[in-house]
Design a protein around this motif. Structure first.
Motif, PDB file in Angstrom:
ATOM      1  N   SER A 167     -59.634 -58.427 -27.636  1.00 36.13           N
ATOM      2  CA  SER A 167     -58.947 -58.927 -26.447  1.00 36.13           C
ATOM      3  C   SER A 167     -58.987 -60.442 -26.497  1.00 36.13           C
ATOM      4  O   SER A 167     -59.653 -61.040 -27.340  1.00 36.13           O
ATOM      5  CB  SER A 167     -59.636 -58.416 -25.174  1.00 36.13           C
ATOM      6  N   GLU A 198     -55.583 -57.244 -26.174  1.00 35.85           N
ATOM      7  CA  GLU A 198     -55.390 -57.080 -24.732  1.00 35.85           C
ATOM      8  C   GLU A 198     -55.739 -58.374 -24.005  1.00 35.85           C
ATOM      9  O   GLU A 198     -56.737 -59.024 -24.322  1.00 35.85           O
ATOM     10  CB  GLU A 198     -56.263 -55.940 -24.205  1.00 35.85           C
ATOM     11  N   TYR A 251     -61.002 -51.840 -20.193  1.00 40.73           N
ATOM     12  CA  TYR A 251     -61.111 -52.231 -21.609  1.00 40.73           C
ATOM     13  C   TYR A 251     -62.576 -52.277 -22.033  1.00 40.73           C
ATOM     14  O   TYR A 251     -62.971 -51.739 -23.070  1.00 40.73           O
ATOM     15  CB  TYR A 251     -60.444 -53.599 -21.825  1.00 40.73           C
TER      16      TYR A 251
END
Length: 357
Positions: free
Chosen positions: A170, A189, A350
């Motif tokens: 991420s 992400e 996440y």
């Protein structure tokens, strides 16, 4: 209980200490046991001795070495903050890491902050922050940052291998997400900075009154880059118009530079206005509902530092709080930040999925 290795930059940067605390507390709330490696200073023995001699000479009255004394005192205060608030600290030296020493950890998380900027310019440091010493299936990146828009030619191969070697990846800035996809084809992400994972009440439990406060209302300024003329003029206008003192927590003086992260929280909460080029000062200004203005970093080599602030202000719909030279009057206006509940919840999801929750 899962054992998590939290790999981030340890040092005397306010925002770094607060994001470290926030991610640690978030992981603990998920039932994890968190361990915090702290890189040992890799400076040469000779360099360390020279610094100690300069500090000794300052104490004897040699004023030109005052900066060495101040930064040493700051480092000690921040080290104490870390000992008090960061769990399971232990020392490592990235040039002597034995992967077998880390077998007991279920996962390692790198981030947040600019862990992939490669501040020392050394290949071993970069490999360390890409978790090269851990099996790929245990490598997680939470909200790391590059601090540049293009991967430098030096150590480009290490960057690319490190990105590809992450099990879950991420980024904190949109520009980082785009860089990763452009260079590797991976879809990272976009997640919030760890400081946004904790709510206001949690942060206020950490605060500690600053000795810089003299009882009068104040405008807080925190510029990590240069305070150019237009920035100084804007701050002066606010101070004069509102009859406010100015508290500067990064002006290279002893009292200013000894402001600790918990005192920083108190100062943001109690300021009448905040002027800053700092990402985390912007974060806490929004969290605490303060009237603020964000300035671009004026410092050679750090022009791209503004990407993270821009991403943050875009999320909150507050890009009108970016100083453009002639819009300081915007700081007096009330504002209603857009909700970031969706991306915040996506960030929690996440992190939970990455650690197998």
């Amino acid at each position: 209980m899962k054992k998590i290795l939290l790999v981030t930059i340890q040092g005397d940067n306010v925002g770094n200490r607060l994001q470290n605390y926030a991610l640690l507390e978030t992981l603990k709330a998920e039932g994890c046991e968190v361990y915090s490696p702290c890189l040992v200073n890799n400076s040469s023995f000779t360099k360390n001795i020279k610094n100690d001699v300069k500090i000794f000479l300052y104490r004897l009255g040699v004023k030109k070495f005052e900066d060495k004394y101040i930064w040493k005192a700051r480092a000690k205060k921040f080290a104490k903050f870390s000992r008090d608030h960061i769990d399971n600290l232990f020392r490592v030296k990235y040039k002597r890491i034995n992967p077998k020493d880390f077998d007991k950890y279920d996962y390692a998380i790198t981030g947040s902050d600019q862990v992939w900027h490669n501040w020392s310019g050394e290949a071993d440091e970069l490999r360390y922050y890409y978790l090269d010493f851990m099996p790929e299936e245990k490598r997680i990146a939470y909200a790391p940052s590059f601090g540049f828009d293009e991967i430098p030619d030096q150590y480009r191969d290490i960057h690319l291998a490190g990105i590809k070697g992450m099990n879950r990846i991420s980024c904190r800035e949109q520009s980082g997400v785009e860089l990763i996809e452009r260079e590797t084809g991976r879809k990272a992400e976009l997640v919030v900075d760890p400081t946004l994972l904790l709510d206001k009440d949690k942060w206020l439990k950490l605060k500690k009154q600053s000795p810089l406060y003299n009882g009068r209302p104040f405008v807080l300024i925190y510029f990590l880059g240069n305070k150019v003329e237009s920035y100084r003029k804007a701050v002066s206008e606010i101070s004069v118009k509102e009859n406010l003192d100015v508290i500067d927590i990064y002006n290279m003086s002893y009292d200013s530079l000894l402001t600790t992260p918990d005192e920083f929280i108190w100062l943001i909460e109690n300021a009448s206005y905040v002027c800053t080029d700092s990402f985390h000062a912007t974060v806490f200004s929004i969290l605490f509902g303060k009237k603020f203005m964000s300035f671009r970093r004026s410092q050679k080599g750090n022009e791209n530092m503004f990407n993270r602030i821009e991403t943050l202000l875009n999320m909150y719909g507050l890009t009108d709080r970016i100083f453009e030279g002639d819009n300081i009057s915007k700081i007096y206006e009330n504002y209603s930040p857009a909700s970031i509940d969706d991306i915040r919840e996506a960030s929690f999801k996440y992190l939970r999925e990455a650690i197998g929750k």
